[in-house]
Motif scaffolding. Structure first.
Motif, PDB file in Angstrom:
ATOM      1  N   SER A 101       0.827  -1.209   0.000  1.00 35.02           N
ATOM      2  CA  SER A 101       0.000   0.000   0.000  1.00 35.02           C
ATOM      3  C   SER A 101       0.860   1.257   0.000  1.00 35.02           C
ATOM      4  CB  SER A 101      -0.926  -0.004   1.217  1.00 35.02           C
ATOM      5  OG  SER A 101      -1.846  -1.077   1.155  1.00 35.02           O
ATOM      6  N   ALA A 102       1.918   1.249   0.817  1.00 37.12           N
ATOM      7  CA  ALA A 102       2.817   2.398   0.873  1.00 37.12           C
ATOM      8  C   ALA A 102       3.538   2.585  -0.457  1.00 37.12           C
ATOM      9  CB  ALA A 102       3.818   2.224   2.008  1.00 37.12           C
ATOM     10  N   ALA A 103       3.900   1.474  -1.103  1.00 36.35           N
ATOM     11  CA  ALA A 103       4.579   1.542  -2.394  1.00 36.35           C
ATOM     12  C   ALA A 103       3.663   2.105  -3.475  1.00 36.35           C
ATOM     13  CB  ALA A 103       5.074   0.155  -2.801  1.00 36.35           C
ATOM     14  N   ARG A 104       2.345   1.951  -3.292  1.00 35.28           N
ATOM     15  CA  ARG A 104       1.389   2.527  -4.234  1.00 35.28           C
ATOM     16  C   ARG A 104       1.146   4.003  -3.955  1.00 35.28           C
ATOM     17  NH1 ARG A 104      -2.429  -1.473  -2.751  1.00 35.28           N
ATOM     18  NH2 ARG A 104      -4.033   0.146  -2.808  1.00 35.28           N
ATOM     19  N   GLY A 105       1.757   4.514  -2.878  1.00 37.18           N
ATOM     20  CA  GLY A 105       1.635   5.931  -2.572  1.00 37.18           C
ATOM     21  C   GLY A 105       0.503   6.273  -1.627  1.00 37.18           C
ATOM     22  N   LEU A 106      -0.119   5.277  -0.988  1.00 36.40           N
ATOM     23  CA  LEU A 106      -1.207   5.555  -0.054  1.00 36.40           C
ATOM     24  C   LEU A 106      -0.661   6.197   1.219  1.00 36.40           C
ATOM     25  CD1 LEU A 106      -2.626   3.575  -2.021  1.00 36.40           C
ATOM     26  CD2 LEU A 106      -3.842   2.638  -0.044  1.00 36.40           C
ATOM     27  N   SER A 107      -1.422   7.101   1.782  1.00 39.99           N
ATOM     28  CA  SER A 107      -1.048   7.758   3.036  1.00 39.99           C
ATOM     29  C   SER A 107      -1.355   6.844   4.207  1.00 39.99           C
ATOM     30  CB  SER A 107      -1.818   9.064   3.199  1.00 39.99           C
ATOM     31  OG  SER A 107      -3.205   8.796   3.363  1.00 39.99           O
ATOM     32  N   ASN A 108      -0.885   7.222   5.393  1.00 39.92           N
ATOM     33  CA  ASN A 108      -1.172   6.428   6.598  1.00 39.92           C
ATOM     34  C   ASN A 108      -2.665   6.295   6.839  1.00 39.92           C
ATOM     35  OD1 ASN A 108       1.513   6.054   7.041  1.00 39.92           O
ATOM     36  ND2 ASN A 108       1.671   7.367   8.828  1.00 39.92           N
ATOM     37  N   SER A 109      -3.390   7.389   6.642  1.00 38.74           N
ATOM     38  CA  SER A 109      -4.839   7.354   6.882  1.00 38.74           C
ATOM     39  C   SER A 109      -5.537   6.437   5.879  1.00 38.74           C
ATOM     40  CB  SER A 109      -5.435   8.764   6.817  1.00 38.74           C
ATOM     41  OG  SER A 109      -5.236   9.335   5.538  1.00 38.74           O
ATOM     42  N   GLU A 110      -5.088   6.454   4.625  1.00 39.75           N
ATOM     43  CA  GLU A 110      -5.686   5.582   3.611  1.00 39.75           C
ATOM     44  C   GLU A 110      -5.372   4.116   3.898  1.00 39.75           C
ATOM     45  OE1 GLU A 110      -5.622   8.553  -0.282  1.00 39.75           O
ATOM     46  OE2 GLU A 110      -3.794   7.482   0.303  1.00 39.75           O
ATOM     47  N   ILE A 111      -4.150   3.847   4.331  1.00 33.56           N
ATOM     48  CA  ILE A 111      -3.781   2.466   4.684  1.00 33.56           C
ATOM     49  C   ILE A 111      -4.573   2.005   5.902  1.00 33.56           C
ATOM     50  CG2 ILE A 111      -1.907   0.961   5.460  1.00 33.56           C
ATOM     51  CD1 ILE A 111       0.025   2.754   3.898  1.00 33.56           C
ATOM     52  N   GLN A 169      -7.569   2.874   6.812  1.00 31.64           N
ATOM     53  CA  GLN A 169      -8.935   2.528   6.393  1.00 31.64           C
ATOM     54  C   GLN A 169      -8.950   1.194   5.659  1.00 31.64           C
ATOM     55  OE1 GLN A 169     -10.782   5.712   4.188  1.00 31.64           O
ATOM     56  NE2 GLN A 169     -10.211   7.263   5.696  1.00 31.64           N
ATOM     57  N   LEU A 170      -7.959   0.983   4.816  1.00 33.99           N
ATOM     58  CA  LEU A 170      -7.892  -0.247   4.020  1.00 33.99           C
ATOM     59  C   LEU A 170      -7.658  -1.474   4.892  1.00 33.99           C
ATOM     60  CD1 LEU A 170      -7.807  -1.323   1.056  1.00 33.99           C
ATOM     61  CD2 LEU A 170      -5.326  -1.078   1.178  1.00 33.99           C
ATOM     62  N   GLU A 171      -6.815  -1.328   5.904  1.00 38.50           N
ATOM     63  CA  GLU A 171      -6.434  -2.462   6.748  1.00 38.50           C
ATOM     64  C   GLU A 171      -7.229  -2.535   8.059  1.00 38.50           C
ATOM     65  OE1 GLU A 171      -4.291  -4.796   5.939  1.00 38.50           O
ATOM     66  OE2 GLU A 171      -3.672  -3.912   4.027  1.00 38.50           O
ATOM     67  N   TYR A 172      -8.155  -1.595   8.262  1.00 39.19           N
ATOM     68  CA  TYR A 172      -8.949  -1.530   9.492  1.00 39.19           C
ATOM     69  C   TYR A 172      -8.048  -1.406  10.719  1.00 39.19           C
ATOM     70  CZ  TYR A 172     -12.601  -3.122   6.306  1.00 39.19           C
ATOM     71  OH  TYR A 172     -13.464  -3.209   5.251  1.00 39.19           O
ATOM     72  N   LEU A 173      -7.110  -0.469  10.636  1.00 41.66           N
ATOM     73  CA  LEU A 173      -6.167  -0.210  11.724  1.00 41.66           C
ATOM     74  C   LEU A 173      -6.208   1.260  12.077  1.00 41.66           C
ATOM     75  CD1 LEU A 173      -3.090  -2.171  10.287  1.00 41.66           C
ATOM     76  CD2 LEU A 173      -4.585  -2.947  12.138  1.00 41.66           C
ATOM     77  N   SER A 174      -5.645   1.610  13.223  1.00 46.24           N
ATOM     78  CA  SER A 174      -5.500   3.019  13.563  1.00 46.24           C
ATOM     79  C   SER A 174      -4.292   3.584  12.822  1.00 46.24           C
ATOM     80  CB  SER A 174      -5.302   3.185  15.071  1.00 46.24           C
ATOM     81  OG  SER A 174      -4.036   2.676  15.456  1.00 46.24           O
ATOM     82  N   GLU A 175      -4.272   4.896  12.638  1.00 44.24           N
ATOM     83  CA  GLU A 175      -3.126   5.523  11.975  1.00 44.24           C
ATOM     84  C   GLU A 175      -1.850   5.307  12.781  1.00 44.24           C
ATOM     85  OE1 GLU A 175      -3.317   9.392  10.139  1.00 44.24           O
ATOM     86  OE2 GLU A 175      -5.517   9.353  10.219  1.00 44.24           O
ATOM     87  N   ALA A 176      -1.962   5.315  14.101  1.00 41.75           N
ATOM     88  CA  ALA A 176      -0.787   5.106  14.954  1.00 41.75           C
ATOM     89  C   ALA A 176      -0.195   3.719  14.722  1.00 41.75           C
ATOM     90  CB  ALA A 176      -1.164   5.283  16.418  1.00 41.75           C
ATOM     91  N   THR A 177      -1.078   2.723  14.555  1.00 41.12           N
ATOM     92  CA  THR A 177      -0.612   1.355  14.311  1.00 41.12           C
ATOM     93  C   THR A 177       0.067   1.260  12.950  1.00 41.12           C
ATOM     94  OG1 THR A 177      -2.380   0.427  15.674  1.00 41.12           O
ATOM     95  CG2 THR A 177      -1.307  -1.059  14.112  1.00 41.12           C
ATOM     96  N   VAL A 178      -0.509   1.924  11.954  1.00 36.22           N
ATOM     97  CA  VAL A 178       0.102   1.938  10.615  1.00 36.22           C
ATOM     98  C   VAL A 178       1.483   2.586  10.674  1.00 36.22           C
ATOM     99  CG1 VAL A 178      -0.049   2.882   8.274  1.00 36.22           C
ATOM    100  CG2 VAL A 178      -2.088   1.935   9.374  1.00 36.22           C
ATOM    101  N   LYS A 179       1.571   3.688  11.406  1.00 36.87           N
ATOM    102  CA  LYS A 179       2.861   4.382  11.535  1.00 36.87           C
ATOM    103  C   LYS A 179       3.907   3.465  12.164  1.00 36.87           C
ATOM    104  CE  LYS A 179       4.916   8.626  13.346  1.00 36.87           C
ATOM    105  NZ  LYS A 179       4.668   9.884  14.088  1.00 36.87           N
ATOM    106  N   THR A 180       3.495   2.696  13.168  1.00 43.57           N
ATOM    107  CA  THR A 180       4.409   1.752  13.811  1.00 43.57           C
ATOM    108  C   THR A 180       4.863   0.681  12.829  1.00 43.57           C
ATOM    109  OG1 THR A 180       3.389   2.089  15.980  1.00 43.57           O
ATOM    110  CG2 THR A 180       4.647   0.065  15.674  1.00 43.57           C
ATOM    111  N   HIS A 181       3.919   0.161  12.043  1.00 39.89           N
ATOM    112  CA  HIS A 181       4.260  -0.857  11.044  1.00 39.89           C
ATOM    113  C   HIS A 181       5.232  -0.290  10.005  1.00 39.89           C
ATOM    114  CE1 HIS A 181       1.921  -4.332  12.140  1.00 39.89           C
ATOM    115  NE2 HIS A 181       0.784  -3.637  12.201  1.00 39.89           N
TER     116      HIS A 181
END
Length: 235
Positions: free
Chosen positions: A184-194, A196-208
């Protein structure tokens, strides 16, 4: 296409940020030197008129951020960027963040500079406030061009993913979730978009994202996009 630096990361840091400018136009260098020197949190520590001299100045002054023109005599900014990063790696010290200065918004040379390790680019006619914010942003560890814009650059000038290259062994260390987020990040999606896609919080995405960058030894999301394109992982 240059992306405005994030207001949070663009704030002044506690320590002085040392800046070097490499550009073949003396008048432009004088203007940038004045702008940078006017800031209490920035220190202008050196300048050079070509890439070869720039490599020497960086080796002598050890700046935090290098403003690098692309088209210069003797050695261009792309070769100078590679030389600076290689030198830092060879000496076991932290490499400076390199911010490419370009005249064109869609620039093949900027694409090659980013592939070579630059943390982003800004247009040479950008407002002084934007340039200052960009310096602080890259010093804070954030790229100045969004991953989505990086992808657009690569698709415009280098649309063929390098699928012939073997996938590095480090990629196998990513968990299934991390691989999904990597794609998702390689496709240029932002943390907020990822998120929503992965059903995670933005903080969790940032950690990943942080874990992915650490496992793959990448500096930022821009380098993640470069990594994906170089190894055919953009699907």
């Amino acid at each position: 296409m240059s992306i405005a630096p994030d207001s949070t990361t663009a704030q002044a840091t506690a320590s002085t940020i040392k800046v070097v400018l490499v550009d073949d136009q003396a008048l432009f260098r004088a203007g940038i030197r004045m702008v940078v020197s006017s800031q209490r949190d920035l220190e202008f520590v050196g300048e050079a008129g070509d890439g070869e001299e720039g490599v020497e100045v960086v080796a002598r002054t050890h700046p935090d951020v290098v403003l690098m023109d692309i088209r210069m005599p003797v050695m261009d900014g792309i070769a100078a960027t590679a030389a600076i990063l290689e030198q830092a790696d060879r000496e076991g010290r932290r490499a400076p963040r390199i911010l490419v200065l370009t005249t064109f918004d869609l620039d093949e040379a900027a694409t090659r500079a980013i592939r070579g390790g630059a943390s982003g680019f800004v247009l040479k006619d950008s407002d002084p406030e934007f340039l200052l914010a960009a310096i602080r942003t890259v010093h804070a560890g954030t790229s100045v061009i969004a991953a989505s814009a990086t992808r657009e650059l690569f698709e415009h000038f280098d649309g063929r993913a390098s699928a012939t290259k073997a996938v590095p062994p480090q990629f196998a260390s990513l968990t299934t979730r991390e691989r999904d987020i990597f794609q998702s990040a390689a496709r240029g999606l932002s943390n907020s978009e990822i998120a929503q896609l992965e059903y995670l919080s933005e903080a969790t995405v940032k950690t990943h994202i942080s874990r992915i960058l650490a496992k793959l030894s990448l500096r930022d999301r821009v380098q993640l996009v470069v990594y994906a394109y170089e190894h055919g992982l953009t699907a």
